[in-house]
Motif scaffolding. Structure first.
Motif, PDB file in Angstrom:
ATOM      1  N   MET A   1      -1.099   7.694 -29.032  1.00 39.33           N
ATOM      2  CA  MET A   1      -1.629   7.570 -27.677  1.00 39.33           C
ATOM      3  C   MET A   1      -0.576   6.913 -26.788  1.00 39.33           C
ATOM      4  O   MET A   1       0.026   5.922 -27.161  1.00 39.33           O
ATOM      5  CB  MET A   1      -2.898   6.721 -27.728  1.00 39.33           C
ATOM      6  N   THR A   2      -0.387   7.478 -25.620  1.00 45.85           N
ATOM      7  CA  THR A   2       0.591   6.945 -24.681  1.00 45.85           C
ATOM      8  C   THR A   2      -0.027   5.796 -23.902  1.00 45.85           C
ATOM      9  O   THR A   2      -1.154   5.895 -23.423  1.00 45.85           O
ATOM     10  CB  THR A   2       1.028   8.051 -23.697  1.00 45.85           C
ATOM     11  N   GLU A   3       0.725   4.706 -23.792  1.00 44.25           N
ATOM     12  CA  GLU A   3       0.229   3.561 -23.038  1.00 44.25           C
ATOM     13  C   GLU A   3       0.268   3.867 -21.544  1.00 44.25           C
ATOM     14  O   GLU A   3       1.160   4.578 -21.085  1.00 44.25           O
ATOM     15  CB  GLU A   3       1.096   2.330 -23.323  1.00 44.25           C
ATOM     16  N   PRO A   4      -0.691   3.329 -20.765  1.00 42.76           N
ATOM     17  CA  PRO A   4      -0.683   3.556 -19.325  1.00 42.76           C
ATOM     18  C   PRO A   4       0.629   3.049 -18.703  1.00 42.76           C
ATOM     19  O   PRO A   4       1.169   2.034 -19.118  1.00 42.76           O
ATOM     20  CB  PRO A   4      -1.876   2.746 -18.812  1.00 42.76           C
ATOM     21  N   VAL A   5       1.115   3.806 -17.736  1.00 40.16           N
ATOM     22  CA  VAL A   5       2.359   3.462 -17.059  1.00 40.16           C
ATOM     23  C   VAL A   5       2.021   2.921 -15.684  1.00 40.16           C
ATOM     24  O   VAL A   5       1.177   3.485 -14.982  1.00 40.16           O
ATOM     25  CB  VAL A   5       3.251   4.725 -16.928  1.00 40.16           C
ATOM     26  N   ALA A   6       2.675   1.826 -15.304  1.00 35.68           N
ATOM     27  CA  ALA A   6       2.454   1.259 -13.968  1.00 35.68           C
ATOM     28  C   ALA A   6       3.263   2.086 -12.963  1.00 35.68           C
ATOM     29  O   ALA A   6       4.478   1.953 -12.870  1.00 35.68           O
ATOM     30  CB  ALA A   6       2.884  -0.197 -13.931  1.00 35.68           C
TER      31      ALA A   6
ATOM     32  N   GLU B   1      11.000   6.778 -17.890  1.00 34.97           N
ATOM     33  CA  GLU B   1      11.394   7.326 -19.180  1.00 34.97           C
ATOM     34  C   GLU B   1      10.153   7.532 -20.033  1.00 34.97           C
ATOM     35  O   GLU B   1       9.278   6.663 -20.081  1.00 34.97           O
ATOM     36  CB  GLU B   1      12.385   6.394 -19.870  1.00 34.97           C
ATOM     37  N   VAL B   2      10.087   8.688 -20.701  1.00 32.49           N
ATOM     38  CA  VAL B   2       8.944   9.049 -21.528  1.00 32.49           C
ATOM     39  C   VAL B   2       9.444   9.374 -22.936  1.00 32.49           C
ATOM     40  O   VAL B   2      10.416  10.116 -23.094  1.00 32.49           O
ATOM     41  CB  VAL B   2       8.227  10.293 -20.942  1.00 32.49           C
ATOM     42  N   ASP B   3       8.777   8.843 -23.935  1.00 30.13           N
ATOM     43  CA  ASP B   3       9.089   9.178 -25.327  1.00 30.13           C
ATOM     44  C   ASP B   3       8.776  10.659 -25.517  1.00 30.13           C
ATOM     45  O   ASP B   3       7.637  11.084 -25.349  1.00 30.13           O
ATOM     46  CB  ASP B   3       8.238   8.322 -26.261  1.00 30.13           C
ATOM     47  N   GLU B   4       9.801  11.426 -25.823  1.00 31.22           N
ATOM     48  CA  GLU B   4       9.590  12.876 -25.889  1.00 31.22           C
ATOM     49  C   GLU B   4       9.800  13.443 -27.282  1.00 31.22           C
ATOM     50  O   GLU B   4      10.202  14.585 -27.429  1.00 31.22           O
ATOM     51  CB  GLU B   4      10.483  13.574 -24.862  1.00 31.22           C
ATOM     52  N   ARG B   5       9.489  12.669 -28.300  1.00 33.57           N
ATOM     53  CA  ARG B   5       9.583  13.204 -29.660  1.00 33.57           C
ATOM     54  C   ARG B   5       8.793  14.503 -29.768  1.00 33.57           C
ATOM     55  O   ARG B   5       7.639  14.559 -29.344  1.00 33.57           O
ATOM     56  CB  ARG B   5       9.012  12.208 -30.666  1.00 33.57           C
ATOM     57  N   TYR B   6       9.439  15.532 -30.281  1.00 36.70           N
ATOM     58  CA  TYR B   6       8.807  16.818 -30.604  1.00 36.70           C
ATOM     59  C   TYR B   6       8.455  17.701 -29.407  1.00 36.70           C
ATOM     60  O   TYR B   6       7.814  18.730 -29.576  1.00 36.70           O
ATOM     61  CB  TYR B   6       7.548  16.625 -31.466  1.00 36.70           C
TER      62      TYR B   6
ATOM     63  N   ILE C   1       6.746  16.992 -21.238  1.00 36.60           N
ATOM     64  CA  ILE C   1       7.115  15.604 -20.941  1.00 36.60           C
ATOM     65  C   ILE C   1       6.409  15.127 -19.679  1.00 36.60           C
ATOM     66  O   ILE C   1       5.821  14.042 -19.645  1.00 36.60           O
ATOM     67  CB  ILE C   1       8.647  15.479 -20.796  1.00 36.60           C
ATOM     68  N   LEU C   2       6.449  15.949 -18.623  1.00 41.41           N
ATOM     69  CA  LEU C   2       5.849  15.543 -17.351  1.00 41.41           C
ATOM     70  C   LEU C   2       4.329  15.451 -17.453  1.00 41.41           C
ATOM     71  O   LEU C   2       3.727  14.500 -16.939  1.00 41.41           O
ATOM     72  CB  LEU C   2       6.267  16.508 -16.234  1.00 41.41           C
ATOM     73  N   GLU C   3       3.700  16.389 -18.131  1.00 43.78           N
ATOM     74  CA  GLU C   3       2.242  16.319 -18.251  1.00 43.78           C
ATOM     75  C   GLU C   3       1.817  15.113 -19.092  1.00 43.78           C
ATOM     76  O   GLU C   3       0.811  14.469 -18.788  1.00 43.78           O
ATOM     77  CB  GLU C   3       1.682  17.633 -18.799  1.00 43.78           C
ATOM     78  N   GLN C   4       2.603  14.794 -20.117  1.00 38.73           N
ATOM     79  CA  GLN C   4       2.328  13.585 -20.910  1.00 38.73           C
ATOM     80  C   GLN C   4       2.418  12.352 -20.009  1.00 38.73           C
ATOM     81  O   GLN C   4       1.565  11.461 -20.055  1.00 38.73           O
ATOM     82  CB  GLN C   4       3.344  13.496 -22.052  1.00 38.73           C
ATOM     83  N   PHE C   5       3.443  12.304 -19.181  1.00 35.15           N
ATOM     84  CA  PHE C   5       3.616  11.186 -18.238  1.00 35.15           C
ATOM     85  C   PHE C   5       2.442  11.128 -17.267  1.00 35.15           C
ATOM     86  O   PHE C   5       1.852  10.053 -17.050  1.00 35.15           O
ATOM     87  CB  PHE C   5       4.932  11.350 -17.477  1.00 35.15           C
ATOM     88  N   LEU C   6       2.068  12.258 -16.679  1.00 36.19           N
ATOM     89  CA  LEU C   6       0.983  12.275 -15.695  1.00 36.19           C
ATOM     90  C   LEU C   6      -0.342  11.838 -16.316  1.00 36.19           C
ATOM     91  O   LEU C   6      -1.128  11.136 -15.675  1.00 36.19           O
ATOM     92  CB  LEU C   6       0.855  13.681 -15.083  1.00 36.19           C
ATOM     93  N   ARG C   7      -0.570  12.200 -17.577  1.00 36.31           N
ATOM     94  CA  ARG C   7      -1.807  11.769 -18.273  1.00 36.31           C
ATOM     95  C   ARG C   7      -1.798  10.260 -18.534  1.00 36.31           C
ATOM     96  O   ARG C   7      -2.857   9.660 -18.696  1.00 36.31           O
ATOM     97  CB  ARG C   7      -1.969  12.523 -19.584  1.00 36.31           C
ATOM     98  N   SER C   8      -0.596   9.663 -18.585  1.00 39.11           N
ATOM     99  CA  SER C   8      -0.506   8.223 -18.906  1.00 39.11           C
ATOM    100  C   SER C   8      -0.760   7.338 -17.681  1.00 39.11           C
ATOM    101  O   SER C   8      -0.911   6.128 -17.823  1.00 39.11           O
ATOM    102  CB  SER C   8       0.876   7.904 -19.480  1.00 39.11           C
ATOM    103  N   ILE C   9      -0.820   7.951 -16.498  1.00 39.71           N
ATOM    104  CA  ILE C   9      -1.049   7.160 -15.275  1.00 39.71           C
ATOM    105  C   ILE C   9      -2.554   6.911 -15.142  1.00 39.71           C
ATOM    106  O   ILE C   9      -3.336   7.856 -15.131  1.00 39.71           O
ATOM    107  CB  ILE C   9      -0.543   7.921 -14.020  1.00 39.71           C
ATOM    108  N   PRO C  10      -2.951   5.640 -15.039  1.00 40.97           N
ATOM    109  CA  PRO C  10      -4.392   5.349 -14.928  1.00 40.97           C
ATOM    110  C   PRO C  10      -5.004   5.942 -13.663  1.00 40.97           C
ATOM    111  O   PRO C  10      -4.353   6.151 -12.693  1.00 40.97           O
ATOM    112  CB  PRO C  10      -4.451   3.811 -14.873  1.00 40.97           C
TER     113      PRO C  10
END
Length: 136
Positions: free
Chosen positions: A1-6, A101-106, A127-136
């Protein structure tokens, strides 16, 4: 699970990169829809890659940039981790935009498994969608 990004609320549009030494995938997306669209791959090395990147930044006018940073499965850094982090620092310096920066393993493996014709651009999308999902 990706932690929320400020991420400040005023940052709405993003340009993302799946960095590679020879090819860099590009995607664009926004906070409202939390989706990303692939924008092709830049096939250039070293400083030459910044010319087409500058054109994409001018075209899309993103509020911030997102970079995929690879790690070993156990979370350890490797040579490509450091290269991607250097690329992130170069983007900050050249474009004066926030860089996340986003952890982009795999991500590339996932793109290939999904049958992507342009795996690098598809990986940038992931990568971008993973980042966008991590924003609260």
């Amino acid at each position: 699970m990706t932690e929320p990004v400020a991420v400040p609320a005023n940052l709405q549009s993003f340009l993302a990169f799946d960095y590679g030494q020879k090819r860099t995938g590009v995607a664009v997306g926004n906070r409202l829809t939390r989706t990303a669209t692939p924008q092709g791959t830049i096939a250039a090395e070293g400083d030459a890659r910044f010319i087409p990147i500058a054109a994409r930044v001018k075209e899309w006018q993103p509020d911030a940039l997102v970079i995929g940073v690879p790690f070993h499965p156990d979370g350890a850094a490797h040579d490509n981790t450091r290269r991607a982090q250097k690329f992130a620092r170069q983007l900050r310096g050249r474009f004066n935009l926030p860089v996340f920066e986003v952890d982009e393993r795999y991500s590339t493996t996932e793109a290939l498994e999904m049958g992507a014709k342009d795996a690098d651009a598809a990986a940038a999308c992931i990568i971008l969608e993973q980042f966008l999902r991590s924003i609260p």
